[in-house]
Design a protein around this motif. Structure first.
Motif, PDB file in Angstrom:
ATOM      1  N   TRP A  10       0.836  -1.203   0.000  1.00  0.00           N
ATOM      2  CA  TRP A  10       0.000   0.000   0.000  1.00  0.00           C
ATOM      3  C   TRP A  10       0.875   1.258   0.000  1.00  0.00           C
ATOM      4  N   GLU A  11       1.915   1.277   0.823  1.00  0.00           N
ATOM      5  CA  GLU A  11       2.780   2.454   0.910  1.00  0.00           C
ATOM      6  C   GLU A  11       3.517   2.709  -0.397  1.00  0.00           C
ATOM      7  N   THR A  14       0.893   4.203  -2.919  1.00  0.00           N
ATOM      8  CA  THR A  14       0.314   5.516  -2.607  1.00  0.00           C
ATOM      9  C   THR A  14       1.355   6.597  -2.391  1.00  0.00           C
ATOM     10  N   GLN A  15       2.636   6.238  -2.338  1.00  0.00           N
ATOM     11  CA  GLN A  15       3.661   7.240  -2.041  1.00  0.00           C
ATOM     12  C   GLN A  15       3.677   8.359  -3.071  1.00  0.00           C
ATOM     13  N   LEU A  18       0.382  10.591  -3.057  1.00  0.00           N
ATOM     14  CA  LEU A  18       0.266  11.431  -1.867  1.00  0.00           C
ATOM     15  C   LEU A  18       1.274  12.569  -1.882  1.00  0.00           C
ATOM     16  N   PHE A  57      -4.775  12.159   3.253  1.00  0.00           N
ATOM     17  CA  PHE A  57      -3.725  11.691   4.151  1.00  0.00           C
ATOM     18  C   PHE A  57      -4.310  11.020   5.392  1.00  0.00           C
ATOM     19  N   ASP A  60      -5.216   7.612   4.304  1.00  0.00           N
ATOM     20  CA  ASP A  60      -3.997   6.807   4.173  1.00  0.00           C
ATOM     21  C   ASP A  60      -3.523   6.318   5.531  1.00  0.00           C
ATOM     22  N   TYR A  61      -3.561   7.187   6.534  1.00  0.00           N
ATOM     23  CA  TYR A  61      -3.127   6.781   7.874  1.00  0.00           C
ATOM     24  C   TYR A  61      -4.031   5.686   8.419  1.00  0.00           C
ATOM     25  N   ARG A  64      -3.240   2.370   6.588  1.00  0.00           N
ATOM     26  CA  ARG A  64      -1.967   1.808   7.047  1.00  0.00           C
ATOM     27  C   ARG A  64      -2.097   1.233   8.447  1.00  0.00           C
ATOM     28  N   ARG A 108       5.982  11.095   4.172  1.00  0.00           N
ATOM     29  CA  ARG A 108       5.972  10.301   2.953  1.00  0.00           C
ATOM     30  C   ARG A 108       7.347  10.260   2.306  1.00  0.00           C
TER      31      ARG A 108
END
Length: 253
Positions: A10-11, A14-15, A18, A57, A60-61, A64, A108
């Motif tokens: 996922w990171e 999406t990096q 974002l 964001f 996203d948090y 995660r 990020r």
């Protein structure tokens, strides 16, 4: 190598998006300050963009956190991400949104392994300079007794403050402006320390490499010396044995 977890995937996905949203956040934050006389439609669009990026964001948090097995450890290990999500909810101040942007973008960028320390420090310096100037301009412009009225004044003040030169020709007069000044001064000192430490670490690494190369050369020379000594001993032993055989052949007794 271990298999990447769902959070790692996922990171990675999406990096990039974002970070692009963080740039949108920056533009949407800066435009109303630089162009306060802009139309109400544009100002409203910037305000909506700010909160939309924050919501992205925040989502996203949450994702995660959901994909993490040890959620308590994740929260403890990512305080910047949590603060970036919570800060805008504490007070309806644009200054807190600026802090949120810096925290989010830094969080990020930290995940990108290819980002080097020097590039990160340079980006941090530029970001603090520009957004610190914008924040001070926002809180100081139009206030009684203020000396910072234009973007040029704000950038000059932010530069002299971050480098701890402080000519004193311009200074904030409001409480928030002085808080920003303290933050910029501390940030400037910290970043200068990082740059100095990075340069010192580079020189130390170079010296260590030279010392390591010299050590390897010394070990190689010592090994060659030992081999030469061993060969000499073998040659001497062979020569001595050959001499005894000849003596035996000449003297049968």
């Amino acid at each position: 190598m271990s298999e990447p977890t769902a959070r790692d995937r996922w990171e990675r996905r999406t990096q990039g998006p974002l970070l692009a949203l963080a740039v949108v956040f920056a533009v949407a934050y800066a435009y109303p300050i630089v162009q306060p006389e802009a139309s109400e439609t544009l100002l409203t669009a910037c305000h909506i963009a700010n909160w939309t990026v924050w919501a992205a964001f925040a989502l996203d948090y949450i994702v995660r956190l959901w994909l993490t097995e040890d959620r308590l450890r994740f929260v403890r290990g990512n305080p910047l991400a949590l603060l970036a999500v919570v800060l805008p909810l504490l007070q309806p101040l644009r200054l807190l949104k600026l802090v949120s942007l810096l925290l989010l973008a830094g969080q990020r960028a930290r995940l990108a392994s290819q980002v080097r320390v020097t590039t990160y420090v340079a980006g941090s310096c530029l970001g603090l300079l520009v957004f610190g100037a914008l924040a001070v301009l926002e809180v100081e412009r139009g206030k009684p007794g203020a000396s910072i009225h234009t973007l040029g004044d704000a950038i000059w003040w932010a530069f002299t403050t971050m480098t701890t030169v402080g000519y004193g020709d311009m200074a904030p007069t409001t409480g928030l402006g002085r808080v920003l000044a303290i933050g910029l001064m501390l940030s400037g000192i910290a970043l200068l320390g990082v740059v100095t430490a990075n340069i010192a670490a580079w020189f130390i690494a170079r010296f260590d490499m030279d010392d390591e190369e010299e050590r390897r050369q010394t070990e190689a020379i010592c090994a060659l010396t030992e081999e030469v000594r061993a060969l000499r001993a073998e040659v001497a032993a062979l020569a001595s044995g050959s001499g005894r055989e000849r003596s035996t052949e000449l003297d049968p007794r």
